[in-house]
Design a protein around this motif. Structure first.
Motif, mmCIF file in Angstrom:
data_model
loop_
_atom_site.group_PDB
_atom_site.id
_atom_site.type_symbol
_atom_site.label_atom_id
_atom_site.label_comp_id
_atom_site.label_asym_id
_atom_site.label_seq_id
_atom_site.Cartn_x
_atom_site.Cartn_y
_atom_site.Cartn_z
ATOM 1 N N ASN A 143 0.857 -1.188 0.000
ATOM 2 C CA ASN A 143 0.000 0.000 0.000
ATOM 3 C C ASN A 143 0.893 1.237 0.000
ATOM 4 N N ILE A 144 1.307 1.643 -1.187
ATOM 5 C CA ILE A 144 2.225 2.775 -1.315
ATOM 6 C C ILE A 144 1.537 4.121 -1.100
ATOM 7 N N ASN A 145 0.220 4.090 -0.956
ATOM 8 C CA ASN A 145 -0.508 5.328 -0.659
ATOM 9 C C ASN A 145 -0.361 5.731 0.810
ATOM 10 N N CYS A 146 -0.168 4.769 1.680
ATOM 11 C CA CYS A 146 -0.125 5.029 3.126
ATOM 12 C C CYS A 146 1.292 5.168 3.674
ATOM 13 N N ILE A 147 2.262 4.631 2.982
ATOM 14 C CA ILE A 147 3.644 4.675 3.466
ATOM 15 C C ILE A 147 4.218 6.060 3.184
ATOM 16 N N ARG A 148 4.849 6.646 4.201
ATOM 17 C CA ARG A 148 5.443 7.988 4.075
ATOM 18 C C ARG A 148 6.965 7.860 4.068
ATOM 19 N N ILE A 149 7.611 8.674 3.210
ATOM 20 C CA ILE A 149 9.063 8.677 3.082
ATOM 21 C C ILE A 149 9.572 10.085 3.363
ATOM 22 N N GLN A 150 10.577 10.176 4.222
ATOM 23 C CA GLN A 150 11.162 11.478 4.557
ATOM 24 C C GLN A 150 11.780 12.102 3.307
ATOM 25 N N SER A 151 11.440 13.337 3.062
ATOM 26 C CA SER A 151 11.926 14.066 1.902
ATOM 27 C C SER A 151 13.376 14.499 2.092
ATOM 28 N N SER A 152 14.069 14.721 1.005
ATOM 29 C CA SER A 152 15.425 15.264 1.084
ATOM 30 C C SER A 152 15.396 16.777 1.279
ATOM 31 N N ILE A 153 14.217 17.370 1.145
ATOM 32 C CA ILE A 153 14.067 18.816 1.313
ATOM 33 C C ILE A 153 14.269 19.211 2.769
ATOM 34 N N HIS A 154 13.605 18.480 3.650
ATOM 35 C CA HIS A 154 13.665 18.774 5.083
ATOM 36 C C HIS A 154 13.205 17.532 5.844
ATOM 37 N N PRO A 155 13.824 17.236 7.000
ATOM 38 C CA PRO A 155 13.451 16.023 7.743
ATOM 39 C C PRO A 155 11.991 15.997 8.207
ATOM 40 N N TRP A 156 11.374 17.143 8.341
ATOM 41 C CA TRP A 156 9.983 17.174 8.803
ATOM 42 C C TRP A 156 8.974 17.002 7.667
ATOM 43 N N ILE A 157 9.462 17.003 6.446
ATOM 44 C CA ILE A 157 8.568 16.859 5.296
ATOM 45 C C ILE A 157 8.650 15.425 4.795
ATOM 46 N N SER A 158 7.494 14.796 4.679
ATOM 47 C CA SER A 158 7.467 13.446 4.129
ATOM 48 C C SER A 158 6.459 13.394 2.979
ATOM 49 N N LEU A 159 6.704 12.476 2.085
ATOM 50 C CA LEU A 159 5.847 12.286 0.914
ATOM 51 C C LEU A 159 5.306 10.866 0.916
ATOM 52 N N ARG A 160 4.177 10.696 0.271
ATOM 53 C CA ARG A 160 3.685 9.337 0.049
ATOM 54 C C ARG A 160 4.739 8.589 -0.756
ATOM 55 N N LEU A 161 4.855 7.302 -0.506
ATOM 56 C CA LEU A 161 5.807 6.502 -1.263
ATOM 57 C C LEU A 161 5.490 6.578 -2.760
ATOM 58 N N SER A 162 4.223 6.619 -3.107
ATOM 59 C CA SER A 162 3.849 6.730 -4.525
ATOM 60 C C SER A 162 4.445 7.991 -5.147
ATOM 61 N N ASP A 163 4.408 9.098 -4.422
ATOM 62 C CA ASP A 163 4.967 10.350 -4.932
ATOM 63 C C ASP A 163 6.496 10.301 -4.971
ATOM 64 N N THR A 164 7.087 9.672 -3.974
ATOM 65 C CA THR A 164 8.548 9.557 -3.925
ATOM 66 C C THR A 164 9.065 8.768 -5.122
ATOM 67 N N LEU A 165 8.423 7.656 -5.435
ATOM 68 C CA LEU A 165 8.843 6.839 -6.570
ATOM 69 C C LEU A 165 8.684 7.603 -7.879
ATOM 70 N N SER A 166 7.551 8.281 -8.031
ATOM 71 C CA SER A 166 7.332 9.082 -9.244
ATOM 72 C C SER A 166 8.385 10.182 -9.365
ATOM 73 N N PHE A 167 8.644 10.853 -8.247
ATOM 74 C CA PHE A 167 9.625 11.925 -8.249
ATOM 75 C C PHE A 167 10.997 11.408 -8.676
ATOM 76 N N LEU A 168 11.425 10.281 -8.120
ATOM 77 C CA LEU A 168 12.746 9.745 -8.459
ATOM 78 C C LEU A 168 12.874 9.450 -9.948
#
Length: 186
Positions: A143-168
Motif C-alpha cells: 500500500n504505497i498510498n499510506c507509506i510515508r518517506i522522509q523528503s530530502s528537502i527537510h526532515p519534517w517533510i514526508s511524501l507518500r511513497l507513490s509520490d517519492t517513486l514518481s519523483f525519483l
C-alpha cells in the motif's frame, strides 16, 4: 508518466518500470561506452556535464533508497489505485521534464562533487537504478498510498511513497535528458 493523476496500480508501476529501464539502458549502453572527453564535456548552457548529472542523481538515490527499502518488507496489501498527495503532485509537476520549468537550482547537498571518478559515478548510478528496479517489483504489492518517506528537502517533510517513486523516476529522466543534450551538442 503522469504522476499527478490517480491511476491503476499496474499501470503506475509499469510506467515507472519502463521509465527506469530506459534510463538504465542509457547508462549501460551509452554512458559506459563514452570517452572521458564526452562524459566531462561542459554543457553549452553552463549546466552540468553527463557525469555531474549522474552524481547529482546518485545523491538522491543515497537519500531515498535506504528510506524506501524497508517498505518493501511490509505485508502485501492490494490497493487498486495509486494516489498522490498535494505536495507530491506539486514536486512531480515541477520536476517533470515535459511540464516543469526548464531550470532549478539544486540544493547544495545535492550538488555534484568537484572531482569525480567517471567510471565509479556511472557504476554507482547503474547499481542504484537496479536496486530501485528490484524495489519496484516488491513494492507493487504494497500500500504505497499510506507509506510515508522522509523528503530530502527537510526532515519534517514526508511524501507518500507513490509520490517519492514518481519523483525519483521523473527527476532521473530530467537529468538523463540534460546529459543527452550534451551528447547532441558534440
Amino acid at each position: 508518466m503522469n504522476a499527478n493523476q490517480i491511476s491503476d496500480v499496474a499501470v503506475y508501476f509499469n510506467e515507472l518500470y519502463q521509465g527506469l529501464e530506459k534510463q538504465l539502458e542509457q547508462a549501460e549502453r551509452v554512458y559506459r561506452q563514452l570517452p572521458t572527453a564526452a562524459l566531462e564535456k561542459p554543457s553549452v548552457t553552463q549546466g552540468w556535464n553527463i557525469v555531474q548529472c549522474l552524481d547529482h542523481l546518485n545523491s538522491y538515490y543515497q537519500h531515498y533508497l535506504p528510506r524506501i527499502a524497508p517498505a518493501a518488507e511490509n505485508p502485501d496489501q492490494h490497493i487498486g489505485m495509486v494516489k498522490s498527495g498535494w505536495l507530491g503532485k506539486y514536486l512531480c509537476k515541477m520536476i517533470d521534464p515535459d511540464r516543469g520549468p526548464k531550470r532549478y537550482k539544486a540544493m547544495k547537498k545535492h550538488h555534484p562533487a568537484r572531482k569525480l571518478d567517471n567510471i565509479e559515478v556511472i557504476e554507482e548510478f547503474i547499481r542504484h537504478s537496479r536496486e530501485l528496479k528490484s524495489l519496484l517489483e516488491k513494492l507493487a504489492t504494497k500500500n504505497i498510498n499510506c507509506i510515508r518517506i522522509q523528503s530530502s528537502i527537510h526532515p519534517w517533510i514526508s511524501l507518500r511513497l507513490s509520490d517519492t517513486l514518481s519523483f525519483l523516476v521523473l527527476h532521473n529522466e530530467r537529468h538523463i535528458r540534460q546529459g543527452n543534450r550534451n551528447l547532441a551538442s558534440n
